[in-house]
Design an enzyme around this catalytic site. Structure first.
Site, PDB file in Angstrom:
ATOM      1  N   LYS A 110      45.613  48.023  44.042  1.00 29.98           N
ATOM      2  CA  LYS A 110      44.770  46.833  44.104  1.00 29.98           C
ATOM      3  C   LYS A 110      45.295  45.946  45.226  1.00 29.98           C
ATOM      4  O   LYS A 110      46.424  45.460  45.177  1.00 29.98           O
ATOM      5  CB  LYS A 110      44.786  46.073  42.781  1.00 29.98           C
ATOM      6  CG  LYS A 110      43.904  44.821  42.832  1.00 29.98           C
ATOM      7  CD  LYS A 110      44.227  43.860  41.718  1.00 29.98           C
ATOM      8  CE  LYS A 110      43.568  42.513  41.988  1.00 29.98           C
ATOM      9  NZ  LYS A 110      44.033  41.460  41.068  1.00 29.98           N
ATOM     10  N   GLY A 171      43.405  32.369  37.500  1.00 27.13           N
ATOM     11  CA  GLY A 171      44.057  31.579  36.461  1.00 27.13           C
ATOM     12  C   GLY A 171      43.331  30.311  36.061  1.00 27.13           C
ATOM     13  O   GLY A 171      43.835  29.544  35.246  1.00 27.13           O
ATOM     14  N   ALA A 197      39.497  37.696  38.344  1.00 25.82           N
ATOM     15  CA  ALA A 197      39.944  36.297  38.426  1.00 25.82           C
ATOM     16  C   ALA A 197      38.894  35.319  37.919  1.00 25.82           C
ATOM     17  O   ALA A 197      37.717  35.421  38.251  1.00 25.82           O
ATOM     18  CB  ALA A 197      40.341  35.909  39.848  1.00 25.82           C
ATOM     19  N   GLY A 198      39.350  34.387  37.094  1.00 26.61           N
ATOM     20  CA  GLY A 198      38.499  33.294  36.648  1.00 26.61           C
ATOM     21  C   GLY A 198      37.983  33.405  35.235  1.00 26.61           C
ATOM     22  O   GLY A 198      37.437  32.444  34.696  1.00 26.61           O
ATOM     23  N   ASN A 219      44.140  38.699  33.307  1.00 27.53           N
ATOM     24  CA  ASN A 219      45.514  38.569  32.843  1.00 27.53           C
ATOM     25  C   ASN A 219      45.711  37.239  32.115  1.00 27.53           C
ATOM     26  O   ASN A 219      45.967  37.190  30.917  1.00 27.53           O
ATOM     27  CB  ASN A 219      46.474  38.703  34.015  1.00 27.53           C
ATOM     28  CG  ASN A 219      47.939  38.665  33.606  1.00 27.53           C
ATOM     29  OD1 ASN A 219      48.813  38.687  34.453  1.00 27.53           O
ATOM     30  ND2 ASN A 219      48.257  38.611  32.320  1.00 27.53           N
ATOM     31  N   THR A 220      45.527  36.123  32.842  1.00 29.73           N
ATOM     32  CA  THR A 220      45.823  34.806  32.284  1.00 29.73           C
ATOM     33  C   THR A 220      45.013  34.510  31.028  1.00 29.73           C
ATOM     34  O   THR A 220      45.533  33.907  30.081  1.00 29.73           O
ATOM     35  CB  THR A 220      45.566  33.719  33.336  1.00 29.73           C
ATOM     36  OG1 THR A 220      46.271  34.041  34.533  1.00 29.73           O
ATOM     37  CG2 THR A 220      46.018  32.360  32.846  1.00 29.73           C
TER      38      THR A 220
END
Length: 268
Positions: A110, A171, A197-198, A219-220
């Site tokens: 990635k 995040g 993301a987001g 992830n976050t």
């Protein structure tokens, strides 16, 4: 009594670089309290592809420290090394080559080349440069990018095997901020498109899948939840539900009511 036929869901794999995966949820390994919580959350997510930040994780290069691969064994998961923390094409390429050595020749990576420490938005010129170098070097590149459809097309032309537009800043948990750009990327791509993301909660993941995304990476949203393991399970279910809703095809939106039962030819 008439027996109801058992409902079965047809096989619907996510195929990346010729490899098929049952799960369309990809997860990261950062921000957990410890490796045990990392293991539990990833197991609960049902993910098969797990991304690791090569520059921030011990994958065996530090023998005296806990090894992340002890809780995400490569024989069970597809380990996806990423270039998180790289701000130049040169650093990103070097990191991928290091990952290939650490992970016994792993070629699926990635790519992310960041352009700003505050927003963590991608540096697009550097991303294009690194992508071209890595593809020419034999890597299968999944690439983090902006939600610009023109850039997405260019990255596919270079040879990237998956396009990963951000939904919102990394995040941030804001969810998809520009559905129409993401939809345009999906409509014009011939490789998988995964929101990266987001995402903040399960409904964000479901919306991404209902738009037609091939998968979601996060992830976050899991690691910073009050209960990461429970949230991982929620994300697993949301991605499945969103995918099924997309395949089923939603009803049309209408400005006015439409009766659930017919109003013509009533018997009384």
């Amino acid at each position: 009594m008439t027996e109801l036929a058992e409902h079965t869901t047809p096989a619907d794999p996510l195929t990346i670089a010729g490899r098929a995966f049952e799960s369309r949820l990809l997860v990261g390994t950062g921000k957990y309290r410890n490796l045990e919580q990392t293991r539990q959350a990833i197991e609960a997510s049902g993910a098969e592809i797990v991304t690791v930040a090569v520059r921030r994780s011990n994958l065996g290069q530090s023998p005296d420290e806990p090894n992340l691969l002890d809780v995400i064994p490569p024989e069970r998961y597809c380990i996806l090394p990423n270039t998180a923390g790289c701000y130049t094409a040169k650093d990103a390429v070097r990191t991928c080559r290091m990952a290939r050595e650490l992970l016994d020749g792993a070629g699926l990576v990635k790519l992310e080349v960041l352009g700003d420490e505050k927003t963590l938005h991608p540096d697009i010129p550097a991303t294009l440069e690194a992508a071209e170098t890595l593809v020419n070097d034999g890597f299968d590149v999944m690439v983090y990018t902006s939600d610009d459809p023109i850039i997405a097309r260019r990255l596919e032309q270079i040879g990237c095997v998956a396009i990963m537009p951000l939904a919102a800043p990394i995040g941030s948990g804001l969810g998809i901020q520009n559905k129409y750009n993401v939809l345009t990327i999906i409509e014009n791509a011939s490789v998988p498109v995964l929101v990266d993301a987001g995402v903040g909660t399960a409904s964000d993941a479901a919306i991404a899948m209902e738009l037609g995304c091939d998968g979601v990476l996060m992830n976050t949203a899991i690691a910073e939840a009050r209960d990461p393991v429970r949230m991982a399970g929620a994300m697993r279910d949301a991605v499945r539900a969103g995918r099924n809703a997309f395949l089923a095809g939603r009803m049309p939106r209408r400005r006015y009511a439409s009766a659930s039962s017919p109003l013509t030819d009533l018997p009384f």
